[in-house]
Design a protein around this motif. Structure first.
Motif, PDB file in Angstrom:
ATOM      1  N   SER A  57      -5.578  -2.318   2.267  1.00  0.00           N
ATOM      2  CA  SER A  57      -4.834  -1.287   3.006  1.00  0.00           C
ATOM      3  C   SER A  57      -5.614  -0.639   4.144  1.00  0.00           C
ATOM      4  O   SER A  57      -5.061   0.136   4.909  1.00  0.00           O
ATOM      5  CB  SER A  57      -4.290  -0.223   2.060  1.00  0.00           C
ATOM      6  OG  SER A  57      -5.339   0.339   1.343  1.00  0.00           O
TER       7      SER A  57
ATOM      8  N   SER B 167      -1.555   1.567   5.011  1.00  0.00           N
ATOM      9  CA  SER B 167      -0.668   2.381   4.174  1.00  0.00           C
ATOM     10  C   SER B 167       0.192   3.263   5.074  1.00  0.00           C
ATOM     11  O   SER B 167       1.400   3.396   4.871  1.00  0.00           O
ATOM     12  CB  SER B 167      -1.476   3.260   3.226  1.00  0.00           C
ATOM     13  OG  SER B 167      -2.566   2.547   2.697  1.00  0.00           O
TER      14      SER B 167
ATOM     15  N   ARG C 106       1.133  -3.326  -8.566  1.00  0.00           N
ATOM     16  CA  ARG C 106       2.230  -2.547  -7.974  1.00  0.00           C
ATOM     17  C   ARG C 106       3.123  -3.476  -7.146  1.00  0.00           C
ATOM     18  O   ARG C 106       2.633  -4.465  -6.596  1.00  0.00           O
ATOM     19  CB  ARG C 106       1.658  -1.491  -7.011  1.00  0.00           C
ATOM     20  CG  ARG C 106       0.981  -0.332  -7.670  1.00  0.00           C
ATOM     21  CD  ARG C 106       0.326   0.567  -6.619  1.00  0.00           C
ATOM     22  NE  ARG C 106      -1.054   0.195  -6.356  1.00  0.00           N
ATOM     23  CZ  ARG C 106      -1.758   0.604  -5.309  1.00  0.00           C
ATOM     24  NH1 ARG C 106      -1.214   1.377  -4.411  1.00  0.00           N
ATOM     25  NH2 ARG C 106      -3.009   0.229  -5.148  1.00  0.00           N
TER      26      ARG C 106
ATOM     27  N   PRO D 193       0.835  -1.194   0.000  1.00  0.00           N
ATOM     28  CA  PRO D 193       0.000   0.000   0.000  1.00  0.00           C
ATOM     29  C   PRO D 193       0.875   1.251   0.000  1.00  0.00           C
ATOM     30  O   PRO D 193       2.079   1.141   0.159  1.00  0.00           O
ATOM     31  CB  PRO D 193      -0.733  -0.141   1.333  1.00  0.00           C
ATOM     32  CG  PRO D 193       0.263  -0.815   2.228  1.00  0.00           C
ATOM     33  CD  PRO D 193       1.045  -1.756   1.343  1.00  0.00           C
ATOM     34  N   GLY D 194       0.220   2.417  -0.193  1.00  0.00           N
ATOM     35  CA  GLY D 194       0.967   3.666  -0.018  1.00  0.00           C
ATOM     36  C   GLY D 194       1.140   4.491  -1.266  1.00  0.00           C
ATOM     37  O   GLY D 194       1.970   5.405  -1.282  1.00  0.00           O
ATOM     38  N   LYS D 195       0.330   4.227  -2.299  1.00  0.00           N
ATOM     39  CA  LYS D 195       0.524   4.906  -3.584  1.00  0.00           C
ATOM     40  C   LYS D 195       0.623   6.434  -3.481  1.00  0.00           C
ATOM     41  O   LYS D 195       1.540   7.032  -4.036  1.00  0.00           O
ATOM     42  CB  LYS D 195      -0.612   4.481  -4.539  1.00  0.00           C
ATOM     43  CG  LYS D 195      -0.496   5.038  -5.935  1.00  0.00           C
ATOM     44  CD  LYS D 195      -1.545   4.455  -6.861  1.00  0.00           C
ATOM     45  CE  LYS D 195      -2.939   4.826  -6.430  1.00  0.00           C
ATOM     46  NZ  LYS D 195      -3.962   4.578  -7.444  1.00  0.00           N
TER      47      LYS D 195
HETATM   48  O1  MOO Z   1      -1.859   2.682  -1.880  1.00  0.00           O
HETATM   49 MO1  MOO Z   1      -3.295   2.556  -1.116  1.00  0.00          MO
HETATM   50  O2  MOO Z   1      -2.330   2.545   0.315  1.00  0.00           O
HETATM   51  O3  MOO Z   1      -3.280   0.943  -1.803  1.00  0.00           O
HETATM   52  O4  MOO Z   1      -4.498   1.755  -0.319  1.00  0.00           O
END
Ligand code: MOO
Ligand SMILES: Nc1nc2c(c(=O)[nH]1)N[C@H]1C(S)=C(S)[C@@H](COP(=O)(O)OP(=O)(O)OC[C@H]3O[C@@H](n4cnc5c(N)ncnc54)[C@H](O)[C@@H]3O)O[C@H]1N2
Ligand SMILES: [Mg+2]
Length: 618
Positions: A574, A508, A547, A481-483
């Motif tokens: 996430s 995330s 990803r 997570p973390g986009k």
């Molecule tokens: O990047 Mo988000 O954190 O997939 O849910």
């Protein structure tokens, strides 16, 4: 703190038929929402001065912090609430009712006809409100902002008072408080695509490392008891030997090795901590305990198990002669001066991360404080209109409790970093700017969560850019997570501030704090923010995401020689924090490709050791 509140409806008609009371319930609804933790008492009384007075006194004597009355403030002959209130209070607070009147006058000239009174009896604040539901609702909004502070002042709660004054001071000084430059009115014009390029993880890491090089290393002396996890700034040398005297390693007899085996006269008995000046001659020994100093002349210790009693005093209180059964070697079971730590030995190298054993050793060597590399100050802030404090009793509709802030504070603590708590900021440009301006002077690194993606209320990046002139080093990273992870810097009061705006989803926030924030903090003192890696074998098939993914996993250790086995902690969504609970590692999973959609059980993958590894056997 407002702990107990009473609401008194004063009205002859409501006293007869309580279903007619609308203002009391309006106050009740407001109060229970604002002070969900408080005990709230409600009563209805007729317009009788003695009865009103009696009830006011009763509540004042019952540790009630706040009494709100509604009704009986007008001009009719039966309206006597102000008279009853005046008879009870010791100090009047006229500006409260003046403020209510000024606001009500904007709606109706009838407000001129209210004679409401506000004042204090002992530790209770009493406020009269008019009788109509509409007027009550208007007036409570006028005073709501000062109630808690007034009660803290009345109760002389110095800490709360100081923190409110502090905040008022900051609000006053903060140029952003009144008008953020971010305009959210034209929602239709919001971008439909993120303006931020999607960076690869390696690029994001390089940027964090490069930007954090600007952190100016400085050294501070700290007490050794606070030094665990800190990084040593200069070599630390032993100034005294350990042990400082030749010490026995065993409970037994200090002897001369040249005497070999045989009978010895027991000349002395020396316990640990005892100073004894006996000098042993040939054929003599001294009883010694582990840690006791050797007497002069002795060069070895024979453990009690290798001896036999030959002669004791008649009362058995003294050993007179013993026999050494096995011929001792010189230096046997003796720690020479400086055996553990010679003078001049290096106790800690520059760059060492201090652990418990090192603290013990430093204490043993007489150090009370040591120079360490100062860590940046860190502040944590949550953002989101939907957030409530976890401690609040009642969860309002469509709200959630703020789990990120307390989690990130704990996560940083787990890794040796303290931080200050900057609370919850609302998704409003001016409030967000004020909250950031409040946090920045107190910190070097600001870690916020939420408000960084594509929503019209995701305002962190625009506020940072427009109100703080921040440079956004990245605003999107190809990671799961973390986009929408964001990293920015700005100058504030002449100092550089590092801002990590992490996504609001709890997992995330957790993963990005480990990978980005801790990387930055560790990098500042250790010159390498990476976590150590381990090769592990997947216990089960794992589908791959588009990803690169950091999957939370636990390790099990096979009995036979093999790599540790890694099992994912359930659904990796996430928002699902259960997927991080108890995680020892983050698996570095590659992105899916046309030829590879999943990793099969047994595949070897790389794992970052971000949590505790406990030995769990398969
Ligand atoms: O990047 Mo988000 O954190 O997939 O849910
Ligand atoms: N149109 C798009 N929508 C979203 C995208 C996208 O690319 N396009 N990205 C998604 C991804 S991925 C993530 S991650 C989230 C990140 O959202 P924000 O950082 O803007 O955070 P919020 O919108 O404020 O909140 C997201 C989520 O997390 C909950 N939350 C927030 N703060 C807390 C907290 N302190 N404690 C507990 N939970 C919290 C919040 O209620 C939301 O459910 O955006 C996607 N959307
Ligand atoms: Mg959002």
């Amino acid at each position: 703190m407002v702990k107990a509140i009473a609401i008194i409806t004063v009205s002859d008609s409501c006293f007869k038929d309580n279903s007619k009371d609308k203002s009391g319930p309006a106050l009740f609804d407001f109060i229970t929402e604002k002070y969900p933790e408080a005990n709230v008492h409600t009563i209805i009384v007729p317009d009788e001065k003695e009865i009103i007075e009696r009830e006011l006194k009763y509540f004042c004597n019952s540790n009630i912090d706040l009494i709100l009355t509604t009704g009986g403030t007008g001009l009719s002959p039966r309206d006597v609430t102000p008279e009853a209130t005046r008879a009870v209070i010791q100090k009047e607070v006229p500006a409260i009712t003046t403020a209510m009147t000024i606001e009500s006058l904007k709606k109706t000239p009838m407000a001129m006809l209210s004679r409401a009174v506000a004042g204090i009896k002992d530790r209770t604040l009493i406020i009269n409100f008019p009788g109509s539901e509409k007027a009550v609702t208007e007036c409570i909004h006028v005073v709501k902002g000062v109630l808690s502070h007034a009660i803290s002042l009345i109760n002389n709660e110095l800490v709360e008072v100081r923190s409110i004054h502090d905040k008022m001071q900051v609000d006053h000084l903060c140029p952003h408080k009144m008008n953020s430059k971010v305009d959210i009115s034209k929602v239709a014009l919001r971008p439909r695509e993120s303006p931020y390029p999607m960076l690869e993880m390696s690029e994001a890491f390089n940027i964090v490392d490069a930007v954090m090089l600007q952190w100016e290393e400085c050294i501070e002396n700290i007490p050794i008891e606070n030094a665990v996890g800190k990084v040593v700034a200069q070599e630390i040398i032993a100034k005294e030997p350990m042990p400082p005297f030749p010490a026995s390693v065993k409970d037994g007899y200090a002897c001369l090795s040249l005497d070999g085996a045989g009978v010895r006269k027991v000349r002395a008995a020396i316990s640990a901590g005892e100073n004894n000046f006996t000098r042993l001659g040939p054929g003599e020994c001294a009883r010694v305990n582990t840690g006791a100093p050797l007497p002069l002349g002795a060069d070895c210790v024979v453990q009690v198990e290798d001896t036999k009693l030959i002669k004791a005093s008649s009362d058995n209180q003294t050993e007179l002669e013993i026999e050494v059964l096995v011929a001792p070697q010189a230096h046997q079971d003796v720690r020479a001066i400086g055996f553990d730590i010679p003078i001049g030995a290096i106790l800690a190298e520059k760059g060492d991360v201090i652990d418990a054993a090192q603290i013990g050793m430093l204490a043993g060597a007489g150090y009370q404080s040591i120079p360490v590399i100062a860590v940046p100050k860190v502040a944590i802030m949550s953002t989101g209109n939907e957030l409530q404090e976890p401690s609040e009793k009642i969860l309002r509709p469509s709200h959630i409790r703020d789990s990120n802030r307390i989690m990130l504070k704990a996560l940083l603590k787990e890794h040796g970093y303290d931080c200050i708590d900057c609370g919850i900021a609302r998704d409003d440009p001016t409030e967000l700017a004020a909250a950031i301006a409040h946090a920045l002077p107190r910190t070097d690194v600001l870690v916020c969560t939420g408000g960084v993606s594509m929503g019209d209320r995701d305002l962190l990046k625009p506020v940072l850019i427009n109100d703080f002139g921040a440079t956004i080093h990245f605003g999107r990273v190809r990671m799961k997570p973390g986009k929408p992870s964001t990293f920015a810097t700005c100058q504030y009061e002449g100092k550089i501030k590092y801002i990590f705006a992490l996504p609001g989803n709890p997992v995330s926030a957790y993963v990005c704090c480990l990978l980005l924030v801790l990387r930055a903090l560790r990098g500042c003192t250790r010159h390498c923010g990476d976590f150590a890696r381990l090769s592990v074998r997947l216990s089960h098939d794992v589908p791959l995401d588009a990803r690169p993914e950091y999957a939370r996993a636990v390790l099990r250790f096979p009995a036979a020689p093999d790599l540790p086995h890694a099992a994912l902690l359930g659904n990796q969504c996430s928002s699902r924090l259960l997927s991080a609970c108890g995680a020892s590692v983050l698996l570095e999973l590659p992105p899916a490709s046309d030829s590879l959609k999943q990793l099969d059980a047994g595949t070897t993958v790389s794992a970052l050791i971000t949590g505790r590894i406990d030995l769990t056997r398969l």
